[in-house]
Design an enzyme around this catalytic site. Sequence first.
Site, PDB file in Angstrom:
ATOM      1  N   TYR A 139      -2.899  10.243  -1.864  1.00 33.44           N
ATOM      2  CA  TYR A 139      -3.729   9.045  -2.516  1.00 33.44           C
ATOM      3  C   TYR A 139      -4.171   8.390  -1.056  1.00 33.44           C
ATOM      4  O   TYR A 139      -5.196   7.485  -1.349  1.00 33.44           O
ATOM      5  CB  TYR A 139      -3.328   8.090  -3.561  1.00 33.44           C
ATOM      6  N   GLY A 163       2.176  -1.677   2.881  1.00 34.18           N
ATOM      7  CA  GLY A 163       1.052  -2.970   2.767  1.00 34.18           C
ATOM      8  C   GLY A 163       1.104  -3.933   3.932  1.00 34.18           C
ATOM      9  O   GLY A 163       2.202  -3.958   4.594  1.00 34.18           O
TER      10      GLY A 163
END
EC number: 4.1.1.28
Length: 514
Positions: A359, A381
């Site tokens: 992804y 992140g």
Amino acid sequence: MGSLDTNPTAFSAFPAGEGETFQPLNADDVRSYLHKAVDFISDYYKSVESMPVLPNVKPGYLQDELRASPPTYSAPFDVTMKELRSSVVPGMTHWASPNFFAFFPSTNSAAAIAGDLIASAMNTVGFTWQASPAATEMEVLALDWLAQMLNLPTSFMNRTGEGRGTGGGVILGTTSEAMLVTLVAARDAALRRSGSDGVAGLHRLAVYAADQTHSTFFKACRLAGFDPANIRSIPTGAETDYGLDPARLLEAMQADADAGLVPTYVCATVGTTSSNAVDPVGAVADVAARFAAWVHVDAAYAGSACICPEFRHHLDGVERVDSISMSPHKWLMTCLDCTCLYVRDTHRLTGSLETNPEYLKNHASDSGEVTDLKDMQVGVGRRFRGLKLWMVMRTYGVAKLQEHIRNDVAMAKVFEDLVRGDDRFEVVVPRNFALVCFRIRAGAGAAAATEEDADEANRELMERLNKTGKAYVAHTVVGDRFVLRFAVGSSLQEEHHVRSAWELIKKTTTEMMN
């Protein structure tokens, strides 16, 4: 404190805006809330000097001040701000105070605050270049600017005059992260070099640092899987001003190699937390090279000073190390968190940290033209930290940032001279930057007749000073002696704050001696 109604049902009996659609980013609310927040920040900086540096609160106080359970219904933002002022601020240790001299400074600036605010508003999650091209490009640019200010070799830069280099950088949260990721890369390289089958040879890897190295290094070693029995803390002494002795390092590494261990990683520090000691970077790199060990330089605090030519010599030999980190959030006017890690070969880092789930696959990443910064850190992140660092450099320029460093060093020199001018005190180690390590000397009076008495006198002096709320200093132990640390550099500090602190120290000492 305590003036607000802390009943759990307060402000929640009547649902605000009942029947209306919840709009957390309503444009009018954004403008109103942020204006109030900015007014609060401006007022805070105007008044922080008058506040006690250390708060007089007890553990658990905030749960008593505020509700123990979350409110069911919304309340006006003014209520939130009122509770912030009445309950949170009085419990803060004010690192922004010009009377804060403990630990190391946590510097800040209008440009950094603005950058952090804008980055928070954009709230980008730039794990890949494609996820936010400008966030990645900005971080790369800011790091390369800083590398030029530090006069680092081009081998540490993301972009050079010839194009993309083999090295580069990433902005992490803290030095702990920088140490951890480089330890992991060094670990994997050493396992490959020693012909280990997977991690089977991990128990043979050894790592090295001076006993003055920050404690986070030893924690990071454990997290990276190194056997605690193979983590070498090399003793230092006054003869090297508590810097790492290359001869002792060589002796330790050679002994381990002779015993069948694999010397893997050496951490050199420029500006230790305890006393600002400086390890000789070039000499340490030369020793480590004999064993093909990774060398990391921790310049978290003092690295900022190296933007000034007169301090740059502390990094001499950096072209022969594998990585270096420094934290602009300590001394370069950029608010937490902002630690800049540079490596000479990014592939050695990404080889250990890369993730490539389906992804996240995209053409930019596959092209090899970009480095996805997620592959140079522990997590995936990441915040848009590059913006505030760029805004600091773009707004103030190199000259102003150098002036800031030099002013702090000059104020520390003023304090050092004041200490040396009072025969009750001694400066314990040479002052390298803007930290002065001093103490009431043994024999200064009946209350400090022996070294042990002097230790207790210095402990009492620190406690009395900090209880006044007019200054905050911390301590360390150097050469088995209790020592006070006076760190200059809080963003609002001026020379009169340093002189006032010294007057308080003298007055308190006189009261103790009498």
